[in-house]
Design a protein around this motif. Structure first.
Motif, PDB file in Angstrom:
ATOM      1  N   GLY A 125       0.820  -1.162   0.006  1.00  0.00           N
ATOM      2  CA  GLY A 125       0.163  -0.111   0.032  1.00  0.00           C
ATOM      3  C   GLY A 125       0.714   1.229   0.000  1.00  0.00           C
ATOM      4  N   GLY A 126       0.311   2.181  -0.661  1.00  0.00           N
ATOM      5  CA  GLY A 126       0.734   3.736  -0.338  1.00  0.00           C
ATOM      6  C   GLY A 126      -0.208   4.730  -0.498  1.00  0.00           C
ATOM      7  N   LEU A 127       0.599   5.772   0.138  1.00  0.00           N
ATOM      8  CA  LEU A 127      -0.598   6.828   0.479  1.00  0.00           C
ATOM      9  C   LEU A 127       0.021   8.144  -0.155  1.00  0.00           C
ATOM     10  CD1 LEU A 127      -2.903   8.054   2.048  1.00  0.00           C
ATOM     11  CD2 LEU A 127      -1.444   8.711   3.825  1.00  0.00           C
ATOM     12  N   SER A 128      -0.690   8.899  -1.071  1.00  0.00           N
ATOM     13  CA  SER A 128      -0.462  10.041  -2.005  1.00  0.00           C
ATOM     14  C   SER A 128      -1.133  11.177  -1.249  1.00  0.00           C
ATOM     15  CB  SER A 128      -0.883   9.858  -3.462  1.00  0.00           C
ATOM     16  OG  SER A 128      -0.757  11.011  -3.994  1.00  0.00           O
ATOM     17  N   LEU A 129      -0.187  12.239  -1.258  1.00  0.00           N
ATOM     18  CA  LEU A 129      -0.396  13.314  -0.441  1.00  0.00           C
ATOM     19  C   LEU A 129      -0.238  14.788  -1.118  1.00  0.00           C
ATOM     20  CD1 LEU A 129       0.712  12.537   3.387  1.00  0.00           C
ATOM     21  CD2 LEU A 129      -1.515  12.000   2.164  1.00  0.00           C
ATOM     22  N   GLN A 130      -1.018  15.695  -1.048  1.00  0.00           N
ATOM     23  CA  GLN A 130      -0.419  17.016  -1.563  1.00  0.00           C
ATOM     24  C   GLN A 130      -0.390  18.112  -0.461  1.00  0.00           C
ATOM     25  OE1 GLN A 130      -0.038  17.548  -4.604  1.00  0.00           O
ATOM     26  NE2 GLN A 130       0.157  19.644  -4.994  1.00  0.00           N
ATOM     27  N   VAL A 183       3.554  14.852  -1.964  1.00  0.00           N
ATOM     28  CA  VAL A 183       4.313  13.722  -1.121  1.00  0.00           C
ATOM     29  C   VAL A 183       3.795  12.277  -0.982  1.00  0.00           C
ATOM     30  CG1 VAL A 183       4.584  13.169   1.529  1.00  0.00           C
ATOM     31  CG2 VAL A 183       4.743  15.457   0.878  1.00  0.00           C
ATOM     32  N   TYR A 184       4.752  11.155  -1.116  1.00  0.00           N
ATOM     33  CA  TYR A 184       4.336   9.805  -1.235  1.00  0.00           C
ATOM     34  C   TYR A 184       4.692   9.137   0.092  1.00  0.00           C
ATOM     35  CZ  TYR A 184       3.622   5.079  -2.772  1.00  0.00           C
ATOM     36  OH  TYR A 184       3.596   3.934  -2.920  1.00  0.00           O
ATOM     37  N   PRO A 262       8.447   7.463   4.908  1.00  0.00           N
ATOM     38  CA  PRO A 262       7.653   6.352   5.305  1.00  0.00           C
ATOM     39  C   PRO A 262       6.185   6.406   5.588  1.00  0.00           C
ATOM     40  CG  PRO A 262       9.647   7.085   6.676  1.00  0.00           C
ATOM     41  CD  PRO A 262       9.301   8.207   5.858  1.00  0.00           C
ATOM     42  N   LEU A 263       5.390   5.449   5.146  1.00  0.00           N
ATOM     43  CA  LEU A 263       4.158   5.270   5.161  1.00  0.00           C
ATOM     44  C   LEU A 263       3.228   5.847   6.386  1.00  0.00           C
ATOM     45  CD1 LEU A 263       1.415   4.671   3.497  1.00  0.00           C
ATOM     46  CD2 LEU A 263       1.465   2.431   4.385  1.00  0.00           C
TER      47      LEU A 263
END
Length: 489
Positions: A125-130, A183-184, A262-263
């Motif tokens: 899993g990964g989380l994409s942020l702005q 940011v990932y 890091p996630l």
């Protein structure tokens, strides 16, 4: 006797042999160039997909945003609060707003559920942020009475006293800059999957498996250059400082994100504990991707599974056009030229046999049977074909080398996030935090020539010789000794 006669005839009929070989060589060279360019197109498309998915990813799992009955879900809008009191005037203030980008968040447990499906080798899993950063300062104005100069004691502006009658406030205001970057959040325990794998570390190092909750970061080289960041510096996101441990450079196209964390740290910044936006999946067998996709969609409800093939359909631009031409028009053109070359070689060989009636008739009168005469003609034609093959391979390799040396740049336009297509980090195609508008990547075209292509060229050369030999052999087998006597008369 066969080889002696063959050598003598090839030496005596050099011009005819060269004409036949040249025709076959042009067809074979075109096949090599088209095949190598098509291979280069495939590698270019792989680079484009790798810049989106990362290496080793066969598919992604996302969840589309829920829409309201009124016509769609309103995206979250950032709100900023600043202290505009007099005592804070003139001091720089800043605030960060962290937004989850891309698709609707999925629970961490969904990653495990996807990983348990048949045919799935690994799931991450990964989380994409702005991050939207607003920084600047308020400046107090100066009160001035009518007809008098400015008075230092009278202040106006944000947080100041109301001006008395007969005066006004001059100057003052607010000067703020708005910057945003992506940011990932990456699972550092699974370094072989995810968008970060499409970049290589050019300075420092990547994450360690033990840094699941460490305040460390990897920065994209373009972002680092823009912000003048180096390994060992710190970046602050929403009041939290992260030490830069490495600089990553995208192998092709744009990077998946400006900043990698890091996630768990990314989840904390976005108040999205145990949430991800995209699940990256590797299948155990690349031939079973469609069945794995069906299994995930059936057993993990509400999700959208996007394979590399699905994403490739969204690629347009000169890369897509050139690829279509190479696989369509180029292939048919190669076949047409090759068939024409075979026919011409066959007709030329048959014509040459017609001019050698007296020779072959005499040989039959001396005891040669039809099979031996036919074998001699076929042998000569096969040698012509091999000569054409050698010449064609040389021309084809030269053409492929020229394409690679020039390395023409092709553009790949990637459509927006419509239809559930996920880009790196789970955002719209083009990267986490990027707008859903189309994004253009530039890819240098190469024309690699593999052993399979060379083997195909050799096979075509032999086939061309056999086709020509079949024409000539059929004509030679019909000759009779009486034909030779008539020619002598």
């Amino acid at each position: 006797m066969f080889f002696t006669y063959l050598r003598r005839e090839l030496r005596r009929r050099r011009k005819a042999a060269l004409v036949v070989a040249s025709g076959l060589a042009l067809g074979i060279a075109l096949v090599i160039v088209v095949s190598s360019v098509s291979s280069g197109m495939g590698k270019a498309q792989e680079k484009v997909l790798q810049s989106l998915y990362g290496l080793g990813t066969d598919m992604t799992v996302t969840k589309a945003m829920e829409t309201s009955e009124e016509g769609g879900e309103r995206p979250e809008r950032p709100r900023f609060s600043f202290d505009a009191q007099a005592e804070g005037s003139g001091e720089e203030q800043s605030t960060d707003h962290v937004l989850v980008q891309g698709f609707q968040s999925l629970a961490d447990s969904t990653v495990d559920k996807v990983g348990e499906q048949s045919g799935v080798a690994d799931a991450v899993g990964g989380l994409s942020l702005q991050v939207v950063k607003v920084s600047g300062e308020f400046t107090r104005g100066r009160f001035q009475q009518d007809g008098q100069g400015g008075q230092d004691g009278g202040q106006g502006g944000p947080g100041g006293a109301e001006p008395s009658e007969g005066g006004r406030v001059q100057g003052g205001g607010a000067d703020f800059d708005v910057n945003s970057y992506s940011v990932y959040g990456t699972d550092v325990t699974e370094p072989e999957l995810g968008p970060l794998t499409s970049s290589r570390i050019t300075d420092g190092r990547t994450f360690k498996a033990s840094e699941t909750d460490a305040k460390v970061a990897v920065v994209d080289s373009a972002h680092a250059k823009e912000k003048e960041l180096e390994t060992g510096d710190t970046v602050t996101v929403k009041g939290t400082k992260f030490k830069i441990i490495g600089i990553a450079t995208a192998e092709s196209g744009d990077a998946a994100a400006d900043l990698y964390l890091p996630l768990k740290q990314a989840q904390t910044l976005a108040d999205a504990k145990d949430k991800v936006t995209t699940i990256y999946v590797r299948a155990t067998d690349s031939q079973q991707i469609d069945s794995v996709k069906s299994a995930i969609q059936k057993n993990v409800s509400g999700t959208t599974v996007t394979t590399s093939a699905d994403l490739a359909d969204t690629v347009s631009g000169s890369l897509s056009t050139a690829s279509s031409l190479a696989t369509g028009v180029g292939t048919w053109l190669s076949v047409a030229v090759l068939v024409t070359a075979f026919l011409v070689a066959g007709l030329l060989t048959s014509s040459a046999v017609s001019r050698r009636v007296r020779e072959f008739g005499t040989l039959k009168a001396l005891g040669w049977n039809s099979g031996r005469v036919t074998g001699q003609v076929v042998g000569e034609a096969v040698v012509h074909g091999l000569m054409g093959g050698v010449l064609g391979i040389a021309l084809g390799l030269a053409g492929a080398y020229a394409v690679t040396a020039i390395s023409p740049t092709l553009q790949a336009e990637l459509g927006g996030g419509a239809g559930g297509m996920g880009g790196p980090g789970g955002g719209p195609v083009g990267g986490p935090g990027r707008e859903a508008a189309a994004k253009t990547l530039e890819v240098a075209l190469t024309a690699p020539v593999g052993l399979t292509t060379v083997a195909l060229a050799v096979g075509l050369a032999v086939a061309g010789g056999l086709v020509a030999g079949a024409f000539g052999g059929w004509r030679a087998s019909r000759l009779r000794p009486a034909d030779a006597l008539r020619r002598v008369a």
